[in-house]
Motif scaffolding. Structure first.
Motif, mmCIF file in Angstrom:
data_model
loop_
_atom_site.group_PDB
_atom_site.id
_atom_site.type_symbol
_atom_site.label_atom_id
_atom_site.label_comp_id
_atom_site.label_asym_id
_atom_site.label_seq_id
_atom_site.Cartn_x
_atom_site.Cartn_y
_atom_site.Cartn_z
ATOM 1 N N ASP A 131 0.861 -1.192 0.000
ATOM 2 C CA ASP A 131 0.000 0.000 0.000
ATOM 3 C C ASP A 131 0.893 1.236 0.000
ATOM 4 O O ASP A 131 1.446 1.608 1.031
ATOM 5 N N PRO A 132 1.062 1.902 -1.138
ATOM 6 C CA PRO A 132 1.993 3.033 -1.223
ATOM 7 C C PRO A 132 1.566 4.256 -0.402
ATOM 8 O O PRO A 132 2.355 5.171 -0.226
ATOM 9 N N ASP A 133 0.367 4.227 0.135
ATOM 10 C CA ASP A 133 -0.128 5.364 0.926
ATOM 11 C C ASP A 133 -0.179 5.059 2.421
ATOM 12 O O ASP A 133 -0.869 5.728 3.179
ATOM 13 N N ARG A 134 0.556 4.027 2.849
ATOM 14 C CA ARG A 134 0.620 3.681 4.270
ATOM 15 C C ARG A 134 2.072 3.625 4.724
ATOM 16 O O ARG A 134 2.903 2.930 4.134
ATOM 17 N N LEU A 135 2.383 4.381 5.764
ATOM 18 C CA LEU A 135 3.708 4.398 6.377
ATOM 19 C C LEU A 135 3.564 4.014 7.841
ATOM 20 O O LEU A 135 2.564 4.354 8.477
ATOM 21 N N VAL A 136 4.582 3.347 8.374
ATOM 22 C CA VAL A 136 4.559 2.958 9.781
ATOM 23 C C VAL A 136 5.869 3.383 10.422
ATOM 24 O O VAL A 136 6.954 3.053 9.931
ATOM 25 N N CYS A 137 5.750 4.123 11.510
ATOM 26 C CA CYS A 137 6.916 4.490 12.309
ATOM 27 C C CYS A 137 6.988 3.496 13.467
ATOM 28 O O CYS A 137 6.043 3.388 14.252
ATOM 29 N N LEU A 138 8.087 2.758 13.550
ATOM 30 C CA LEU A 138 8.299 1.807 14.639
ATOM 31 C C LEU A 138 9.306 2.387 15.608
ATOM 32 O O LEU A 138 10.374 2.861 15.206
ATOM 33 N N GLU A 139 8.926 2.339 16.878
ATOM 34 C CA GLU A 139 9.762 2.925 17.918
ATOM 35 C C GLU A 139 9.902 1.947 19.080
ATOM 36 O O GLU A 139 8.999 1.159 19.343
ATOM 37 N N GLN A 140 11.022 2.058 19.786
ATOM 38 C CA GLN A 140 11.237 1.310 21.021
ATOM 39 C C GLN A 140 11.795 2.292 22.043
ATOM 40 O O GLN A 140 12.767 3.009 21.756
ATOM 41 N N TRP A 141 11.158 2.341 23.214
ATOM 42 C CA TRP A 141 11.546 3.263 24.282
ATOM 43 C C TRP A 141 11.789 2.480 25.555
ATOM 44 O O TRP A 141 11.157 1.452 25.796
ATOM 45 N N ASP A 142 12.689 2.979 26.381
ATOM 46 C CA ASP A 142 12.986 2.257 27.621
ATOM 47 C C ASP A 142 11.850 2.342 28.637
ATOM 48 O O ASP A 142 11.770 1.523 29.546
ATOM 49 N N SER A 143 10.929 3.314 28.480
ATOM 50 C CA SER A 143 9.783 3.426 29.394
ATOM 51 C C SER A 143 8.690 4.291 28.766
ATOM 52 O O SER A 143 8.948 5.045 27.819
ATOM 53 N N ARG A 144 7.513 4.212 29.331
ATOM 54 C CA ARG A 144 6.419 5.071 28.873
ATOM 55 C C ARG A 144 6.736 6.530 29.181
ATOM 56 O O ARG A 144 6.369 7.437 28.427
ATOM 57 N N GLU A 145 7.431 6.775 30.267
ATOM 58 C CA GLU A 145 7.773 8.141 30.653
ATOM 59 C C GLU A 145 8.678 8.809 29.613
ATOM 60 O O GLU A 145 8.468 9.971 29.261
ATOM 61 N N THR A 146 9.670 8.088 29.113
ATOM 62 C CA THR A 146 10.544 8.700 28.107
ATOM 63 C C THR A 146 9.789 8.909 26.796
ATOM 64 O O THR A 146 10.020 9.901 26.103
ATOM 65 N N PHE A 147 8.860 8.011 26.478
ATOM 66 C CA PHE A 147 8.032 8.211 25.289
ATOM 67 C C PHE A 147 7.140 9.440 25.453
ATOM 68 O O PHE A 147 7.002 10.240 24.521
ATOM 69 N N ASP A 148 6.550 9.605 26.624
ATOM 70 C CA ASP A 148 5.701 10.776 26.869
ATOM 71 C C ASP A 148 6.505 12.073 26.763
ATOM 72 O O ASP A 148 6.008 13.070 26.222
ATOM 73 N N ARG A 149 7.740 12.074 27.229
ATOM 74 C CA ARG A 149 8.598 13.262 27.078
ATOM 75 C C ARG A 149 8.883 13.517 25.593
ATOM 76 O O ARG A 149 8.909 14.659 25.148
ATOM 77 N N HIS A 150 9.089 12.456 24.856
ATOM 78 C CA HIS A 150 9.289 12.576 23.412
ATOM 79 C C HIS A 150 8.077 13.236 22.753
ATOM 80 O O HIS A 150 8.229 14.154 21.943
ATOM 81 N N LEU A 151 6.889 12.790 23.106
ATOM 82 C CA LEU A 151 5.677 13.373 22.524
ATOM 83 C C LEU A 151 5.543 14.858 22.819
ATOM 84 O O LEU A 151 4.991 15.604 22.011
ATOM 85 N N ALA A 152 6.053 15.285 23.954
ATOM 86 C CA ALA A 152 5.958 16.694 24.365
ATOM 87 C C ALA A 152 7.093 17.546 23.802
ATOM 88 O O ALA A 152 7.089 18.771 23.973
#
Length: 98
Positions: A46-67
């Motif tokens: 599907d040329p119109d679908r992209l997926v970003c795959l991420e791995q974080w050491d914790s939900r807290e570091t991911f939440d900081r990333h989002l902010a």
């Protein structure tokens, strides 16, 4: 540790513009504390679908990333290209969707 799968449905013909906008966000995210993996993948069926795959050491570091400011900049930059987004946060015992 958590995994994140962000799936983007983009407007046909906008993949190059989307990837150009994503490059800076990806490069910056990879240097953030707690980021173990951050990569963008295109669907082979599907040329119109992209997926970003991420791995974080914790939900807290991911939440900081989002902010982080670069994520707000990225989100604004891709608005013209994105039709829909689904973000799944995969914990060892459950999956959250934002």
């Amino acid at each position: 540790m958590i995994y994140v799968a962000a799936t983007f449905r983009i407007r046909p013909g906008t993949i190059e513009a989307f990837v150009a906008a994503a490059y800076i966000a990806i490069d910056t995210a990879r240097r953030e504390p707690g980021c173990l993996l951050y990569d963008l993948h295109a669907s082979v069926t599907d040329p119109d679908r992209l997926v970003c795959l991420e791995q974080w050491d914790s939900r807290e570091t991911f939440d900081r990333h989002l902010a982080a400011p670069h994520i707000a900049t990225f989100s604004e930059a891709i608005k013209p290209y994105v039709l829909s987004t689904r973000v799944e946060i995969i914990h060892p015992d459950h999956v959250d969707t934002i």
